[in-house]
Write a protein that holds these residues in place. Structure first.
Motif, PDB file in Angstrom:
ATOM      1  N   ASP A 109      47.356  41.836  43.123  1.00 49.17           N
ATOM      2  CA  ASP A 109      45.949  41.628  43.503  1.00 49.17           C
ATOM      3  C   ASP A 109      45.269  40.665  42.529  1.00 49.17           C
ATOM      4  OD1 ASP A 109      46.174  43.293  45.666  1.00 49.17           O
ATOM      5  OD2 ASP A 109      45.388  45.062  44.596  1.00 49.17           O
ATOM      6  N   LEU A 110      45.625  40.773  41.263  1.00 50.90           N
ATOM      7  CA  LEU A 110      45.038  39.886  40.257  1.00 50.90           C
ATOM      8  C   LEU A 110      45.459  38.432  40.490  1.00 50.90           C
ATOM      9  CD1 LEU A 110      43.276  39.848  37.680  1.00 50.90           C
ATOM     10  CD2 LEU A 110      45.403  40.002  36.386  1.00 50.90           C
ATOM     11  N   THR A 111      46.720  38.211  40.807  1.00 45.39           N
ATOM     12  CA  THR A 111      47.154  36.837  41.095  1.00 45.39           C
ATOM     13  C   THR A 111      46.488  36.317  42.356  1.00 45.39           C
ATOM     14  OG1 THR A 111      49.095  37.698  42.248  1.00 45.39           O
ATOM     15  CG2 THR A 111      49.371  37.068  39.930  1.00 45.39           C
ATOM     16  N   ARG A 112      46.253  37.213  43.350  1.00 50.72           N
ATOM     17  CA  ARG A 112      45.534  36.794  44.560  1.00 50.72           C
ATOM     18  C   ARG A 112      44.084  36.428  44.223  1.00 50.72           C
ATOM     19  NH1 ARG A 112      42.999  39.792  48.668  1.00 50.72           N
ATOM     20  NH2 ARG A 112      43.620  41.682  47.580  1.00 50.72           N
ATOM     21  N   GLU A 116      43.318  32.593  45.360  1.00 50.15           N
ATOM     22  CA  GLU A 116      42.592  32.381  46.607  1.00 50.15           C
ATOM     23  C   GLU A 116      41.147  32.007  46.343  1.00 50.15           C
ATOM     24  OE1 GLU A 116      43.033  35.495  49.400  1.00 50.15           O
ATOM     25  OE2 GLU A 116      45.197  35.591  49.185  1.00 50.15           O
ATOM     26  N   ARG A 117      40.583  31.272  47.303  1.00 47.13           N
ATOM     27  CA  ARG A 117      39.204  30.799  47.161  1.00 47.13           C
ATOM     28  C   ARG A 117      38.189  31.879  47.490  1.00 47.13           C
ATOM     29  NH1 ARG A 117      37.213  24.896  49.091  1.00 47.13           N
ATOM     30  NH2 ARG A 117      35.186  25.004  48.128  1.00 47.13           N
ATOM     31  N   TYR A 118      38.451  32.618  48.554  1.00 44.12           N
ATOM     32  CA  TYR A 118      37.547  33.703  48.970  1.00 44.12           C
ATOM     33  C   TYR A 118      38.337  35.003  49.002  1.00 44.12           C
ATOM     34  CZ  TYR A 118      34.538  29.894  50.451  1.00 44.12           C
ATOM     35  OH  TYR A 118      33.780  28.779  50.474  1.00 44.12           O
ATOM     36  N   ILE A 119      37.698  36.062  48.517  1.00 43.68           N
ATOM     37  CA  ILE A 119      38.338  37.376  48.465  1.00 43.68           C
ATOM     38  C   ILE A 119      37.446  38.351  49.233  1.00 43.68           C
ATOM     39  CG2 ILE A 119      39.146  39.240  46.985  1.00 43.68           C
ATOM     40  CD1 ILE A 119      40.702  36.758  46.516  1.00 43.68           C
ATOM     41  N   GLU A 120      38.057  39.109  50.133  1.00 43.66           N
ATOM     42  CA  GLU A 120      37.342  40.179  50.832  1.00 43.66           C
ATOM     43  C   GLU A 120      37.906  41.507  50.390  1.00 43.66           C
ATOM     44  OE1 GLU A 120      37.162  39.829  55.022  1.00 43.66           O
ATOM     45  OE2 GLU A 120      36.565  37.734  54.951  1.00 43.66           O
ATOM     46  N   ARG A 121      37.053  42.477  50.295  1.00 42.59           N
ATOM     47  CA  ARG A 121      37.505  43.811  49.877  1.00 42.59           C
ATOM     48  C   ARG A 121      37.962  44.603  51.042  1.00 42.59           C
ATOM     49  NH1 ARG A 121      34.784  47.085  45.580  1.00 42.59           N
ATOM     50  NH2 ARG A 121      36.473  46.588  44.200  1.00 42.59           N
TER      51      ARG A 121
END
Length: 121
Positions: A109-112, A116-121
């Motif tokens: 998750d940390l590498t993502r 990544e530019r945008y992160i959704e929970r």
């Protein structure tokens, strides 16, 4: 902030005496200064005319040159005295696993999060 340190009795007494006489001198000086202060002050010495403009300019240049010389001497002294010291210790780099452990996040998750530019929970 008051700094307390261990002092011997004679040194503490000498310190108190110097402090007392210093305050006494200051109060007597201010009392003498205020009691001899004249109410009508003549400000003619502040007038600048051609007769004293040259002397004012020379004194100003002398003060500037003296100040610049003192500052440059102080700068070179500090460079010679303290220039070789390396006092800054930078912290070590933090690894991905330490960051993941600190924020309680899985490593993938940390590498993502990093990539990544945008992160959704």
């Amino acid at each position: 902030m008051i700094i307390h340190s261990k002092q011997s009795k004679p040194r503490k007494i000498i310190d108190l005496l110097f402090t007392f006489f210093g305050w006494l001198f200051l109060t007597l000086f201010l009392y003498n200064f205020i009691s001899h202060f004249e109410r009508n002050i003549d400000f003619k010495f502040l007038e600048v005319n051609l007769a004293n403009a040259n002397s004012i300019l020379l004194i100003t240049i002398l003060v500037v040159i003296t100040s610049a010389a003192a500052l440059s001497w102080w700068s070179s002294y500090n460079k010679r005295r303290f220039g070789h010291l390396k006092r800054r210790n930078f912290p070590t780099l933090t690894s991905q696993t330490e960051i993941a452990e600190y924020y309680l996040v899985k490593k993938d998750d940390l590498t993502r999060i990093h990539t990544e530019r945008y992160i959704e929970r």
